[in-house]
Every structure is written in structure tokens, then in C-alpha cells.
Design an enzyme around this catalytic site. Structure first.
Site, PDB file in Angstrom:
ATOM      1  CB  CYS A 181      47.371  45.677  44.028  1.00  0.00           C
ATOM      2  SG  CYS A 181      48.096  44.916  42.566  1.00  0.00           S
ATOM      3  CG  ASN A 227      44.360  49.338  40.345  1.00  0.00           C
ATOM      4  OD1 ASN A 227      43.573  48.457  40.036  1.00  0.00           O
ATOM      5  ND2 ASN A 227      45.576  49.084  40.759  1.00  0.00           N
ATOM      6  CD  GLU A 238      45.806  37.388  41.507  1.00  0.00           C
ATOM      7  OE1 GLU A 238      46.548  37.948  42.334  1.00  0.00           O
ATOM      8  OE2 GLU A 238      46.066  36.303  40.988  1.00  0.00           O
ATOM      9  CD  GLU A 242      43.942  35.758  37.848  1.00  0.00           C
ATOM     10  OE1 GLU A 242      44.236  36.768  37.189  1.00  0.00           O
ATOM     11  OE2 GLU A 242      42.789  35.527  38.246  1.00  0.00           O
ATOM     12  N   GLY A 261      40.371  42.902  42.881  1.00  0.00           N
ATOM     13  CA  GLY A 261      39.751  44.040  43.546  1.00  0.00           C
ATOM     14  C   GLY A 261      40.056  43.985  45.029  1.00  0.00           C
ATOM     15  CB  SER A 262      38.682  45.849  47.858  1.00  0.00           C
ATOM     16  OG  SER A 262      37.309  45.556  47.769  1.00  0.00           O
ATOM     17  CB  THR A 310      34.742  43.398  46.540  1.00  0.00           C
ATOM     18  OG1 THR A 310      34.612  44.791  46.788  1.00  0.00           O
ATOM     19  CG2 THR A 310      33.788  43.006  45.449  1.00  0.00           C
ATOM     20  CB  ALA A 311      37.697  38.988  47.717  1.00  0.00           C
TER      21      ALA A 311
HETATM   22  P1  NAD Z   1      36.465  46.852  44.390  1.00  0.00           P
HETATM   23  O1  NAD Z   1      36.572  45.577  45.124  1.00  0.00           O
HETATM   24  O2  NAD Z   1      35.650  47.936  44.955  1.00  0.00           O
HETATM   25  O3  NAD Z   1      35.880  46.589  42.910  1.00  0.00           O
HETATM   26  C1  NAD Z   1      36.480  45.673  42.004  1.00  0.00           C
HETATM   27  C2  NAD Z   1      35.441  45.192  41.004  1.00  0.00           C
HETATM   28  O4  NAD Z   1      34.454  44.440  41.699  1.00  0.00           O
HETATM   29  C3  NAD Z   1      34.698  46.321  40.303  1.00  0.00           C
HETATM   30  O5  NAD Z   1      34.448  45.950  38.961  1.00  0.00           O
HETATM   31  C4  NAD Z   1      33.396  46.389  41.077  1.00  0.00           C
HETATM   32  O6  NAD Z   1      32.320  46.906  40.332  1.00  0.00           O
HETATM   33  C5  NAD Z   1      33.163  44.934  41.394  1.00  0.00           C
HETATM   34  N1  NAD Z   1      32.293  44.690  42.562  1.00  0.00           N
HETATM   35  C6  NAD Z   1      32.075  45.501  43.635  1.00  0.00           C
HETATM   36  N2  NAD Z   1      31.192  44.927  44.486  1.00  0.00           N
HETATM   37  C7  NAD Z   1      30.867  43.713  43.935  1.00  0.00           C
HETATM   38  C8  NAD Z   1      30.021  42.643  44.347  1.00  0.00           C
HETATM   39  N3  NAD Z   1      29.312  42.703  45.468  1.00  0.00           N
HETATM   40  N4  NAD Z   1      29.930  41.559  43.549  1.00  0.00           N
HETATM   41  C9  NAD Z   1      30.642  41.483  42.402  1.00  0.00           C
HETATM   42  N5  NAD Z   1      31.461  42.465  41.951  1.00  0.00           N
HETATM   43  C10 NAD Z   1      31.574  43.564  42.717  1.00  0.00           C
HETATM   44  O7  NAD Z   1      37.958  47.325  44.109  1.00  0.00           O
HETATM   45  P2  NAD Z   1      38.441  48.669  43.408  1.00  0.00           P
HETATM   46  O8  NAD Z   1      38.262  49.811  44.335  1.00  0.00           O
HETATM   47  O9  NAD Z   1      37.838  48.736  42.040  1.00  0.00           O
HETATM   48  O10 NAD Z   1      40.005  48.366  43.210  1.00  0.00           O
HETATM   49  C11 NAD Z   1      40.969  48.609  44.170  1.00  0.00           C
HETATM   50  C12 NAD Z   1      41.334  47.345  44.902  1.00  0.00           C
HETATM   51  O11 NAD Z   1      41.796  46.356  43.981  1.00  0.00           O
HETATM   52  C13 NAD Z   1      42.481  47.552  45.884  1.00  0.00           C
HETATM   53  O12 NAD Z   1      42.210  46.850  47.077  1.00  0.00           O
HETATM   54  C14 NAD Z   1      43.665  46.930  45.155  1.00  0.00           C
HETATM   55  O13 NAD Z   1      44.715  46.501  45.994  1.00  0.00           O
HETATM   56  C15 NAD Z   1      43.014  45.795  44.451  1.00  0.00           C
HETATM   57  N6  NAD Z   1      43.829  45.348  43.334  1.00  0.00           N
HETATM   58  C16 NAD Z   1      44.470  44.148  43.435  1.00  0.00           C
HETATM   59  C17 NAD Z   1      45.277  43.702  42.393  1.00  0.00           C
HETATM   60  C18 NAD Z   1      46.003  42.383  42.477  1.00  0.00           C
HETATM   61  O14 NAD Z   1      46.441  41.912  41.447  1.00  0.00           O
HETATM   62  N7  NAD Z   1      46.165  41.793  43.646  1.00  0.00           N
HETATM   63  C19 NAD Z   1      45.410  44.489  41.250  1.00  0.00           C
HETATM   64  C20 NAD Z   1      44.739  45.700  41.180  1.00  0.00           C
HETATM   65  C21 NAD Z   1      43.940  46.109  42.221  1.00  0.00           C
END
Ligand code: NAD
Length: 425
Positions: free
Chosen positions: A226, A94, A192, A406, A170-171, A174-175
Site C-alpha cells: 500500500c 499483500n 487502513e 494504528e 484493504g481497499s 471494501t471499506a
Molecule cells: P480487499 O478490500 O479486496 O480485501 C481485504 C479483506 O477484506 C479481505 O480479507 C477480503 O476477504 C475482505 N472483504 C472483501 N469484501 C468484504 C466485505 N464486503 N465485507 C467484509 N470483508 C470483506 O483488499 P485486497 O485486494 O485484499 O488488498 C489490497 C488493498 O489493500 C489495496 O487497496 C491496498 O492498498 C490495501 N492495503 C492497505 C494497507 C494499509 O495499511 N493502508 C496495507 C495493505 C493493503
């Protein structure tokens, strides 16, 4: 003190700790240290009566006494900050450039080398940045970018034994997977994650500032930040006026090609994401009213954009707090507006989601702003503004929105190891 013996009583123990938290946390550090010192005295007094153990020594009670945290003059004590080695960095789509640099910069500044895995949706941005890294003279091997899917490239990085720490944005879903996969290696994680961010608007708010800012906080970057607001709590006295003005302004937002300077909202990242973001039907099925946007207004796009994944800024009202629209992260141009009566009530409702990333509070009463900000379960609170960032401040979420912080000092701590060296004189 409560002593709980059986597994079934864990529930009661957690409840007791939760109930005691507001009182204990509101005591001054002096009051807390007095109790801890008293405990230290009692343990020291009764030490002989305890069953024998290797650690039955002065260390037991001295660690409770705060004055013992002053270093001993008879020894040379030093702390070394040491780089960790190879850092794994995983970022979302994003804010693809910002979130990549946000992680790479502190990691390599601390002396680590990195393997970065950008989102598979935004490989071009990462590839362009690679060229600039080379141009800037970053030596070969210091920054390594792996292009690939999360489940393959991302997971391989998470499971790699030579990568002791992972900084992930990320989401939340995934975390959870990353936490599970990295557990056998005991990796250091910085997470994050997602948000369900409230804006709390009291009846003494300056609506001339609040309305345009809350429109931006709801719909900027198609709501794909986010930190975007997706639950707007408005105090009953100004609810109707706010809603009328907010919806009228939202309808003015222009959707289309983002390279056109008159356009406010571009396309969403993908067809799948657009399909996920459309919460309107779910909201209507739960009795909510959709006041503008998706399903209500027509989207007039230029011929060249009609196959794109566009969506109008959408405002939903009269939605219940338990509704999926009020609980789940939507991550699109959709925001919910609800009324509240009292300060106490709105704090409880704002905190009643699993997330805790960012919140905004609008009021001209300084005391109230402080009271509310203090009690919100949120890593970031903006008052009478939104997205005012100082990169030196800690950034991160509470609850399902993240683990760790961070930003300048916090990133520095995350990307280094502290080593304590004691030399006897
Ligand atoms: P996502 O979790 O689908 O993917 C994030 C990253 O993780 C990508 O590079 C993806 O390829 C990788 N990934 C996916 N599955 C994985 C796995 N099993 N093991 C390791 N890596 C893996 O998230 P998204 O759809 O790319 O981003 C949107 C999400 O990110 C939203 O929930 C948003 O709120 C969050 N976000 C948070 C912040 C913050 O600072 N808190 C900032 C930006 C986005």
C-alpha cells in the site's frame, strides 16, 4: 462567521470553511485559545438572553476555556481503560502474515479476544500462524480465524451484533461497504486503505540514493504494498537525467521465481489482479509514453514459470495528472514519472488525488523538506528514505486512504474503552 440557512448553501459553507482553514490552522494555540476564551466570556455575559435549554449552564462557556480542563481537586476522578470484548480483524493478501499479527497482537494484548478474517487468497499463511498461536499457549477461543470470502465471512463478521469494533485493512471500496454494513450497529472502525503515493524529487536531491530507493518504493513486492510509490514528480532541471538513469536501472530488475535469490520481482497475486494492473494500454490511449516494461520489453521466464502471473517493472512518462494512471491505485509494478517546476505547484499536484497514505520527499534543503512534508495531505511522509518503519509511530492514511491510526499507542486506544469515574468526596 457565516450563517447558512438552506441545504443548497451547504456547498458555500463548506467552501468558506475550506478557504478559512489555512489561516485558522496556522494560528498558534495561544491565539486560538484567546479567541475561544473571548467567546466564553461573551456567552457567559449573554447567557440569560439565550432561549432556555437544559444545557444553558456554566458548562456551555466553561468547555470553551482551556484552563477548565484541569481536574477538580474536590472529587476523586479516575479514568479506567477497559477492553472492548470481541474485536473483528479483517486483513488483505499483500502482506498476509505481517498484517495479521499487526492487528492480533495489540488486540489481545489489551485483553480482547478476536475473530480474524484473513484474505481468501492467503489462507495458508493464516493457517500456519494458527498453529503457532496454539504452540505459544494462546488459550482456546482467544484468537479465532475464519477462512472464507469477504462477501460472506467478512460481511457476517462486520454485521455481527457481538463484535463492537472492526479493524480493517484493504481497499477503499471494501471499506465503504464495511462502513455501510456496520452503521446500524454503530461500530468502532479503524480503516487502513489504498494509496496513490507520490515521490517528490527536487533538483538538489542525492540521486545516488534517491534512484535505488525510488526503484524499491515503486517495484518492491511487485508494487503490491500500500505504501509503494506510483507517481514520481521530478523537478525539471534533473528530469531527463533522472528518467534516463531510473529506466536503465528498472530494466535490470529480474522477474521470476521469488525463491531464487537473484530475482527481484515475483508473480502477482492472481490472474484477475494482473489483468487489472495492466494500465499500459489505457496510458498509451491517453498519449503517455511507456519507457520500459509491459508491452515494450519482452519477459523471458524460465519454462517452469511461464504460466505464472508475471509482469515487468513498467515506467510510464508524459502522463497527464487527470489520467487514470495518475489517479487510481494500480497496486502493481507500474510507476508514472512527470516533471514539475516549483514547490508550490508540486504540493498542489501531489495532493490532487483522493488518496493520502504515504509520500516521499527528496531534497538536501532541510527547510524545504519540512515545508513540503507539512503541507502534503498524507498520513506518512518519508524524507530522503522510504519504508523506514518504527512500530511505535502512528500509522494510517488521510482522505480515502483511511480512518484512524494504528501502531503502539493508537492501537492501544482503539482496542480499549475509556471509562471516566467520578466519586464525590
Ligand atoms: P480487499 O478490500 O479486496 O480485501 C481485504 C479483506 O477484506 C479481505 O480479507 C477480503 O476477504 C475482505 N472483504 C472483501 N469484501 C468484504 C466485505 N464486503 N465485507 C467484509 N470483508 C470483506 O483488499 P485486497 O485486494 O485484499 O488488498 C489490497 C488493498 O489493500 C489495496 O487497496 C491496498 O492498498 C490495501 N492495503 C492497505 C494497507 C494499509 O495499511 N493502508 C496495507 C495493505 C493493503
Amino acid at each position: 462567521v457565516n450563517i447558512f440557512l438552506r441545504k443548497a448553501e451547504v456547498e458555500a459553507a463548506v467552501k468558506a470553511a475550506k478557504n478559512a482553514f489555512p489561516i485558522w490552522s496556522s494560528k498558534s494555540p495561544l491565539e486560538r485559545s484567546q479567541i475561544l476564551n473571548k467567546l466564553a466570556d461573551l456567552i457567559e455575559h449573554d447567557l440569560e438572553a439565550f432561549p432556555s435549554s437544559l444545557h444553558k449552564s456554566e458548562l456551555v462557556y466553561n468547555c470553551l476555556r482551556l484552563e477548565n480542563h484541569i481536574l477538580s481537586p474536590s472529587r476523586l476522578n479516575s479514568c479506567l481503560l477497559w477492553f472492548c470484548s470481541v474485536a473483528g480483524l479483517i486483513s488483505p493478501w499483500n502482506l498476509p502474515l505481517y498484517l495479521l499479527t499487526w492487528k492480533i497482537a495489540p488486540a489481545i494484548a489489551c485483553g480482547n479476544t478476536v475473530v480474524a478474517k484473513p484474505s481468501e487468497m492467503t489462507s495458508v499463511t493464516a493457517w500456519m500462524m494458527c498453529k503457532l498461536l496454539e504452540k505459544a499457549g494462546v488459550p482456546h477461543g482467544v484468537v479465532n480465524v475464519v477462512f472464507g470470502m469477504g462477501t460472506k465471512a467478512g460481511e457476517a463478521l462486520v454485521c455481527h451484533p457481538d463484535v463492537p469494533l472492526i479493524s480493517f485493512t484493504g481497499s477503499t471500496l471494501t471499506a465503504q461497504r464495511i462502513t455501510e454494513k456496520s452503521a446500524p450497529h454503530c461500530k468502532r472502525l479503524s480503516l487502513e486503505l489504498g494509496g496513490k503515493n507520490p515521490a517528490i524529487i527536487f533538483d538538489d536531491a542525492d540521486l545516488a540514493q534517491c534512484i535505488p530507493t525510488t526503484l524499491r518504493s515503486s517495484f518492491a513486492n511487485q508494487g503490491e504494498i500500500c505504501l509503494c510509490t506510483s507517481r514520481i514528480f521530478v523537478q525539471r532541471g534533473i528530469y531527463s537525467e533522472f528518467l534516463k538513469r531510473f529506466v536503465a536501472e528498472a530494466k535490470k530488475w529480474k522477474v521470476g521465481n521469488p525463491s531464487d535469490p537473484t530475482v527481484d520481482v515475483g508473480a502477482l497475486i492472481s490472474k484477475e489482479h494482473l489483468e487489472k494492473v495492466i494500465y499500459v494500454k489505457k496510458a498509451q490511449a491517453e498519449g503517455a509514453r511507456v519507457l520500459c516494461g509491459e508491452g515494450v520489453d519482452s519477459l523471458a521466464l524460465p519454462a517452469g514459470n511461464r504460466k505464472g502471473y508475471f509482469m515487468l517493472p513498467t515506467v510510464i512518462a508524459e502522463v497527464k495528472d487527470e489520467s487514470c494512471c495518475m489517479q487510481e491505485e494500480i497496486f502493481g509494478p507500474v510507476t508514472c514519472v512527470v516533471a514539475f517546476d516549483t514547490e508550490e505547484e508540486v504540493i498542489e499536484r501531489a495532493n490532487s488525488v483522493k488518496y493520502g497514505l504515504a509520500a516521499t520527499v527528496w531534497s538536501s534543503n532541510v527547510g524545504r523538506v519540512h515545508r513540503v512534508a507539512k503541507r502534503l495531505q498524507s498520513g506518512l511522509v518519508w524524507t530522503n528514505c522510504w519504508l523506514v518503519r518504527d512500530l511505535n509511530l502512528p500509522f494510517g492514511g488521510m482522505k480515502a486512504s483511511g480512518v484512524g491510526r494504528e501502531g503502539a499507542k493508537d492501537s492501544y486506544e482503539f482496542f480499549t474503552e475509556v471509562k471516566t469515574i467520578t466519586i464525590k468526596h
